[in-house]
Design a protein around this motif. Structure first.
Motif, PDB file in Angstrom:
ATOM      1  N   LEU A 113       0.754  -1.194  -0.129  1.00 40.43           N
ATOM      2  CA  LEU A 113      -0.064   0.015   0.047  1.00 40.43           C
ATOM      3  C   LEU A 113       0.951   1.252   0.008  1.00 40.43           C
ATOM      4  CD1 LEU A 113      -2.867  -1.061   2.423  1.00 40.43           C
ATOM      5  CD2 LEU A 113      -3.017  -0.339   0.119  1.00 40.43           C
ATOM      6  N   GLN A 114       2.113   1.251   0.688  1.00 41.32           N
ATOM      7  CA  GLN A 114       2.874   2.375   0.826  1.00 41.32           C
ATOM      8  C   GLN A 114       3.241   2.641  -0.667  1.00 41.32           C
ATOM      9  OE1 GLN A 114       6.561   1.828   3.144  1.00 41.32           O
ATOM     10  NE2 GLN A 114       5.624   3.804   4.508  1.00 41.32           N
ATOM     11  N   GLU A 115       3.920   1.668  -1.329  1.00 43.63           N
ATOM     12  CA  GLU A 115       4.411   1.778  -2.644  1.00 43.63           C
ATOM     13  C   GLU A 115       3.389   2.457  -3.499  1.00 43.63           C
ATOM     14  OE1 GLU A 115       6.313  -1.978  -3.704  1.00 43.63           O
ATOM     15  OE2 GLU A 115       7.791  -1.995  -2.253  1.00 43.63           O
ATOM     16  N   ASN A 116       2.238   1.643  -3.601  1.00 42.99           N
ATOM     17  CA  ASN A 116       1.146   1.972  -4.388  1.00 42.99           C
ATOM     18  C   ASN A 116       0.854   3.486  -4.310  1.00 42.99           C
ATOM     19  OD1 ASN A 116       0.788  -0.336  -5.390  1.00 42.99           O
ATOM     20  ND2 ASN A 116      -0.746  -0.982  -4.150  1.00 42.99           N
ATOM     21  N   LEU A 117       0.621   4.111  -2.893  1.00 42.89           N
ATOM     22  CA  LEU A 117       0.404   5.383  -2.561  1.00 42.89           C
ATOM     23  C   LEU A 117       1.457   6.278  -3.068  1.00 42.89           C
ATOM     24  CD1 LEU A 117      -1.125   7.282  -0.918  1.00 42.89           C
ATOM     25  CD2 LEU A 117       0.065   7.037   0.811  1.00 42.89           C
ATOM     26  N   GLU A 118       2.820   6.059  -3.117  1.00 42.16           N
ATOM     27  CA  GLU A 118       3.680   6.760  -3.712  1.00 42.16           C
ATOM     28  C   GLU A 118       3.871   6.870  -5.077  1.00 42.16           C
ATOM     29  OE1 GLU A 118       7.484   5.125  -2.136  1.00 42.16           O
ATOM     30  OE2 GLU A 118       6.998   5.482  -0.172  1.00 42.16           O
ATOM     31  N   THR A 119       3.326   5.771  -5.892  1.00 36.80           N
ATOM     32  CA  THR A 119       3.379   5.646  -7.347  1.00 36.80           C
ATOM     33  C   THR A 119       2.080   6.566  -7.571  1.00 36.80           C
ATOM     34  OG1 THR A 119       4.093   3.246  -7.250  1.00 36.80           O
ATOM     35  CG2 THR A 119       2.811   4.015  -9.196  1.00 36.80           C
ATOM     36  N   TYR A 120       1.067   6.494  -6.800  1.00 38.74           N
ATOM     37  CA  TYR A 120      -0.262   7.343  -7.089  1.00 38.74           C
ATOM     38  C   TYR A 120       0.178   8.944  -6.947  1.00 38.74           C
ATOM     39  CZ  TYR A 120      -4.739   9.164  -6.899  1.00 38.74           C
ATOM     40  OH  TYR A 120      -5.859   9.850  -7.154  1.00 38.74           O
ATOM     41  N   ALA A 121       0.802   8.973  -6.053  1.00 33.76           N
ATOM     42  CA  ALA A 121       1.482  10.443  -5.792  1.00 33.76           C
ATOM     43  C   ALA A 121       2.203  11.057  -6.829  1.00 33.76           C
ATOM     44  CB  ALA A 121       1.855  10.774  -4.244  1.00 33.76           C
ATOM     45  N   ARG A 122       2.960  10.357  -7.328  1.00 28.20           N
ATOM     46  CA  ARG A 122       4.090  10.531  -8.487  1.00 28.20           C
ATOM     47  C   ARG A 122       3.228  10.835  -9.585  1.00 28.20           C
ATOM     48  NH1 ARG A 122       7.543   6.643  -6.178  1.00 28.20           N
ATOM     49  NH2 ARG A 122       6.863   5.219  -7.795  1.00 28.20           N
TER      50      ARG A 122
END
Length: 252
Positions: free
Chosen positions: A47-56
């Motif tokens: 989830l943390q990686e997905n959130l960072e990806t979404y934010a980018r």
């Protein structure tokens, strides 16, 4: 346990935790689950990686240097949380170890208590036996050395002419003993057995074995009107005397 983890993952606690939208109690619960359960920890990292990806992907152009500051803060928080998780895992392992050690020592203590109780019981039995043996030796000394002791010669009848015994009776101390000095041989399927009739009651004194010690005294129940018998019984003894097989008797 798996149902418990699935129920936790079905909630939105991990997402809200990543968005910093949880209470202190919820935050503590999430961090505990991340530390204790690999499935939860894996889901959290994804989830943390997905959130960072979404934010980018959907990020608005930020002021110069803002991205570096955010990433630095994220990295710092991630390192802090990873450190916390490692400490939590270590604490969980230590707690499990302490629980196992506590159970081991408790179990050892229970075993030691049981062994101690068995040893104490054995000591008490030995003390009782020694006390009884000392009492018997004292009584034998009294009977043999007291001038008030009466002595009776006991001879076998025609069924056991070689049978020889001496009875000692002390009416003052109320003690009676018999010394069986010789027993004729019997067939292998028979034994001599001793009986005493005291105040109208018949007492089984047991099977007479081979005479290894001719000075050994055997205690007799004392009574005002005592009669003792020696009978021939089946191998191992009988529950009642065979009157027809009486080979010796005497009154005292």
């Amino acid at each position: 346990m798996k149902e418990k983890i699935q129920e936790f993952l079905a909630t939105d606690l991990l997402e809200r935790y990543l968005m910093d939208n949880v209470t202190e109690l919820e935050s503590a619960r999430v961090e505990r689950y991340i530390a204790m359960y690999p499935d939860v920890r894996k889901e959290y990292l994804e989830l943390q990686e997905n959130l960072e990806t979404y934010a980018r992907l959907y990020a608005v152009k930020s002021p110069e240097g803002l991205r570096e500051r955010i990433m630095h803060r994220v990295a710092r928080e991630r390192a802090g949380r990873r450190k916390f998780i490692n400490y939590s895992i270590a604490a969980s392992v230590a707690a499990l170890f302490m629980a196992g050690a506590s159970f081991f020592f408790w179990n050892q203590n229970q075993n030691l208590q049981q062994e101690n109780a068995l040893v104490n019981n054995k000591i008490q039995v030995l003390e009782a036996d020694m006390k009884e043996q000392l009492e018997d030796v004292r009584n034998q000394f009294i009977v043999l050395n007291n001038p008030g002791t009466r002595k009776f010669m006991v001879n076998g009848n025609r069924k056991a002419r070689e049978l020889k015994a001496i009875a000692y009776v002390n009416p003052v101390k109320k003690l009676s003993y018999i010394n069986v000095r010789n027993l004729p041989n019997l067939p292998e399927d028979q034994d001599y057995q001793m009986w005493a009739e005291v105040n109208g009651e018949m007492v089984n004194l047991g099977v007479l074995g081979q005479i290894s010690d001719k000075d050994k005294l055997m205690a007799l129940p004392y009574g005002d009107k005592g009669i003792s018998y020696i009978t021939i019984e089946p191998k191992g003894g009988n529950t009642t005397p065979s009157v027809q097989n009486i080979v010796a008797d005497f009154s005292y």
